[in-house]
Design an enzyme around this catalytic site. Structure first.
Site, PDB file in Angstrom:
ATOM      1  N   ASP A  20       0.859  -1.183   0.000  1.00  0.00           N
ATOM      2  CA  ASP A  20       0.000   0.000   0.000  1.00  0.00           C
ATOM      3  C   ASP A  20       0.898   1.238   0.000  1.00  0.00           C
ATOM      4  O   ASP A  20       1.648   1.479   0.947  1.00  0.00           O
ATOM      5  CB  ASP A  20      -0.887  -0.010   1.251  1.00  0.00           C
ATOM      6  CG  ASP A  20      -2.017   1.000   1.180  1.00  0.00           C
ATOM      7  OD1 ASP A  20      -2.065   1.773   0.193  1.00  0.00           O
ATOM      8  OD2 ASP A  20      -2.840   1.029   2.109  1.00  0.00           O
ATOM      9  N   GLU A 115      -2.471   0.317  -4.367  1.00  0.00           N
ATOM     10  CA  GLU A 115      -2.325  -0.884  -3.556  1.00  0.00           C
ATOM     11  C   GLU A 115      -2.603  -2.135  -4.379  1.00  0.00           C
ATOM     12  O   GLU A 115      -3.317  -2.111  -5.365  1.00  0.00           O
ATOM     13  CB  GLU A 115      -3.239  -0.844  -2.327  1.00  0.00           C
ATOM     14  CG  GLU A 115      -4.720  -0.814  -2.640  1.00  0.00           C
ATOM     15  CD  GLU A 115      -5.573  -0.912  -1.382  1.00  0.00           C
ATOM     16  OE1 GLU A 115      -5.243  -1.739  -0.500  1.00  0.00           O
ATOM     17  OE2 GLU A 115      -6.574  -0.181  -1.284  1.00  0.00           O
TER      18      GLU A 115
END
Length: 384
Positions: A20, A115
């Site tokens: 992420d 992500e």
């Protein structure tokens, strides 16, 4: 006994990494403009109708969050620097991040520009552990793109996503199968994917505030209260998630929308619908499949959403045809002449594989602006 119940019954634990990017849009802006570094940056257009796309960690200290109205962000952090989003640039950086992922595995499931899940049970670089893969990826992102990423390593997607958020920003957290008996019970149930405010309230009404509380409920009781999602809750509470990492998930829909500075009547939306149709058509040309359905989304000044769709006998074959159908949907919306609108969106959905077509026997003449049959416009939700 308790420990065995908490360990996912999987013959060979997978190795999943969830990466992420940290405050992605804002971090790209700070990277590319040195004068923004260390300052509260809010990626958003200024205005009453704008919402925050991203906020730097300096801005988050004042309570600024993504999806917050820009006017609220400005009130919380008067010294914030507002930067209009540049999605073309963000997509280019996202592709560069994806290229780094591909050095290590082909099993990549993007969730958004910032992500993705990676399965590295077997990796392309021969690194001995998933943790070392995550370390290498984060280091390459830092050295090559001058950005930071947080990563979570775990035996499944559910746990990897929780882990990636555990030491943000610029952190790495690993959950081993043997950690579940101690790691899961204290977690608030709100950390479980799919548990929003409504579900969390319903769980709290049953006395369930932590994952440990959830583990005390049997499957039948959870299914009684939550239907099919009750089974999912039962498994996740025990760290069980067999969902695979699915590379390149087929596109369900493509859409673009815009919010007006001031509410306007429908007849004033021609130019915007044409611009949105052009964006959607350009994006659809990058797909290997073809869309069958055109969707128009309208939001009134009272925040009521109306969605219309039309599936022509043959898929739209040009920008002109897509635009014509969108305009016809607008013309036939029949929402009242005095209604004012704050948002309009255009989309393509119902993507299908392209079927080979026979060669035409003669040159086709341009199709006229299509007209919809009576009652052909219908409500139809659009999903991403």
């Amino acid at each position: 006994m308790a420990s065995s119940l908490l360990e996912p019954p999987h013959p060979a634990p997978r190795k999943i990494v969830h990466v992420d990017m940290d405050a992605f849009y804002a971090s790209v802006e700070q990277r590319d403009a040195p004068d923004l570094r260390g300052r509260p940056v809010v990626v958003a257009w200024k205005g009453k109708r704008s919402v925050v796309c991203a906020a730097s960690y300096e801005a988050r200290q004042y309570g600024v969050r993504s999806a917050m109205p820009a006017v609220t962000a400005e009130r919380l952090c008067p010294q914030a620097i507002f930067v209009p989003p540049d999605f073309t640039r963000y997509k280019a950086v996202s592709r560069a991040v994806r290229e780094i992922f591909q050095r290590h595995t082909d099993l990549i499931e993007p969730l958004s520009l910032d992500e993705a899940y990676l399965e590295v049970t077997v990796n392309k670089t021969g690194l001995p552990t998933a943790t070392k893969v995550a370390i290498a990826i984060r280091q390459q992102i830092r050295e090559e793109l001058y950005l930071t990423a947080s990563a979570g390593v775990a035996p499944n997607k559910f746990l990897a996503k929780i882990a990636s958020d555990w030491r943000k920003p610029d952190g790495l957290f690993v959950i081993q199968p043997g950690d579940l008996a101690t790691f899961l019970p204290p977690l608030p149930v709100g950390r479980i994917p799919g548990v929003g405010k409504v579900t969390e309230t319903r769980l709290q009404q049953l006395g369930i505030r932590t994952v440990g509380d959830l583990q005390t409920f049997d499957l039948a009781t959870l299914e009684l209260h939550f239907g099919r999602y009750g089974s999912r809750l039962y498994e996740l509470a025990r760290g069980i998630d067999h969902s695979p990492v699915t590379p390149d998930r087929p596109t369900k829909s493509i859409s673009a929308e815009d919010t007006f500075e001031h509410d306007i009547p429908l007849f004033q939306t021609d130019d915007l619908i044409r611009r949105l149709a052009e964006k959607v058509w350009t994006a659809s040309r990058r797909e290997s499949r073809i869309a069958r359905t055109v969707v128009l989304k309208l939001k009134t000044r009272e925040f009521n959403i109306h969605t219309r769709s039309h599936t022509p006998p043959t898929p739209p074959s040009s920008l002109e045809e897509l635009t014509a159908i969108a305009l016809d949907l607008r013309d036939r919306a029949d929402l009242g002449p005095n209604r004012l609108f704050r948002l309009v969106g255009v989309g393509l959905s119902n993507f299908r594989d392209i079927e080979p077509q026979p060669s035409p026997s003669k040159q086709e003449t341009p199709a006229p602006r299509p007209r919809l049959e009576p009652n052909s416009a219908k409500y139809n939700g659009v999903s991403r």
